[in-house]
Design a protein around this motif. Sequence first.
Motif, mmCIF file in Angstrom:
data_model
loop_
_atom_site.group_PDB
_atom_site.id
_atom_site.type_symbol
_atom_site.label_atom_id
_atom_site.label_comp_id
_atom_site.label_asym_id
_atom_site.label_seq_id
_atom_site.Cartn_x
_atom_site.Cartn_y
_atom_site.Cartn_z
ATOM 1 N N MET A 1 -4.495 -1.197 -0.656
ATOM 2 C CA MET A 1 -5.537 -0.474 0.038
ATOM 3 C C MET A 1 -5.377 1.037 -0.166
ATOM 4 O O MET A 1 -6.349 1.750 -0.303
ATOM 5 N N GLU A 2 -4.099 1.482 -0.163
ATOM 6 C CA GLU A 2 -3.837 2.907 -0.354
ATOM 7 C C GLU A 2 -4.235 3.343 -1.763
ATOM 8 O O GLU A 2 -4.728 4.449 -1.959
ATOM 9 N N ALA A 3 -4.051 2.462 -2.739
ATOM 10 C CA ALA A 3 -4.405 2.781 -4.120
ATOM 11 C C ALA A 3 -5.912 2.971 -4.266
ATOM 12 O O ALA A 3 -6.357 3.828 -5.034
ATOM 13 N N ILE A 4 -6.680 2.193 -3.526
ATOM 14 C CA ILE A 4 -8.136 2.331 -3.583
ATOM 15 C C ILE A 4 -8.559 3.681 -3.012
ATOM 16 O O ILE A 4 -9.439 4.352 -3.568
ATOM 17 N N GLY A 5 -7.907 4.095 -1.944
ATOM 18 C CA GLY A 5 -8.206 5.399 -1.363
ATOM 19 C C GLY A 5 -7.865 6.544 -2.305
ATOM 20 O O GLY A 5 -8.635 7.488 -2.457
ATOM 21 N N VAL A 6 -6.715 6.431 -2.964
ATOM 22 C CA VAL A 6 -6.315 7.459 -3.932
ATOM 23 C C VAL A 6 -7.291 7.497 -5.093
ATOM 24 O O VAL A 6 -7.696 8.573 -5.553
ATOM 25 N N LEU A 7 -7.706 6.333 -5.572
ATOM 26 C CA LEU A 7 -8.677 6.271 -6.658
ATOM 27 C C LEU A 7 -10.015 6.862 -6.241
ATOM 28 O O LEU A 7 -10.657 7.572 -7.027
ATOM 29 N N ALA A 8 -10.451 6.580 -5.022
ATOM 30 C CA ALA A 8 -11.730 7.103 -4.538
ATOM 31 C C ALA A 8 -11.681 8.623 -4.416
ATOM 32 O O ALA A 8 -12.622 9.317 -4.836
#
Length: 163
Positions: A1-8
């Motif tokens: 989930m944290e990776a998706i936030g960083v990508l966004a």
Amino acid sequence: MEAIGVLAVTGFLVAWLLWSLWNLYRIPVGLRDGSWQRPLWWARLWSLALFVGCVAWLRGALSGGLDVGETCAYVHHQTYDSAYLAEPGEEFNALFPLSNKCNAHYDLVPAWVNPTVLNCAAFVLLATAVLLWFGVARLTGRGASGSAVRRLGDADLSPVTRR
């Protein structure tokens, strides 16, 4: 989930960078062709000034690295004076103006950072005021289309009814 936030966040910042680079070209062109009289030009100015101000502020805020003492000694060849930094009266952790001193005579924050942040904030405020003025003028009917209709009076503009 944290990776998706960083990508966004990364995607948003890259898109904002590309938009700002495009605006860097369009703003001077708009000064020549008269599009500075339209809201989009002021929105471009607002976005570019905000982007440059944020980048300059980040450059100043992150100027000391993780260890200020090592940065002063090994990168800038300055002595780190912890006694000077412990003295009351100087605020070194303020959000503005940025300051990250090694000693009484050397600041890690480049001299151009604080004036750039201040000028960008002034441009953001100016562009915000002009955009609000455009919005109020449009809501009250005093915008460009409203003034054109008032100048033409009761003239029928429809090509169908001219026959």
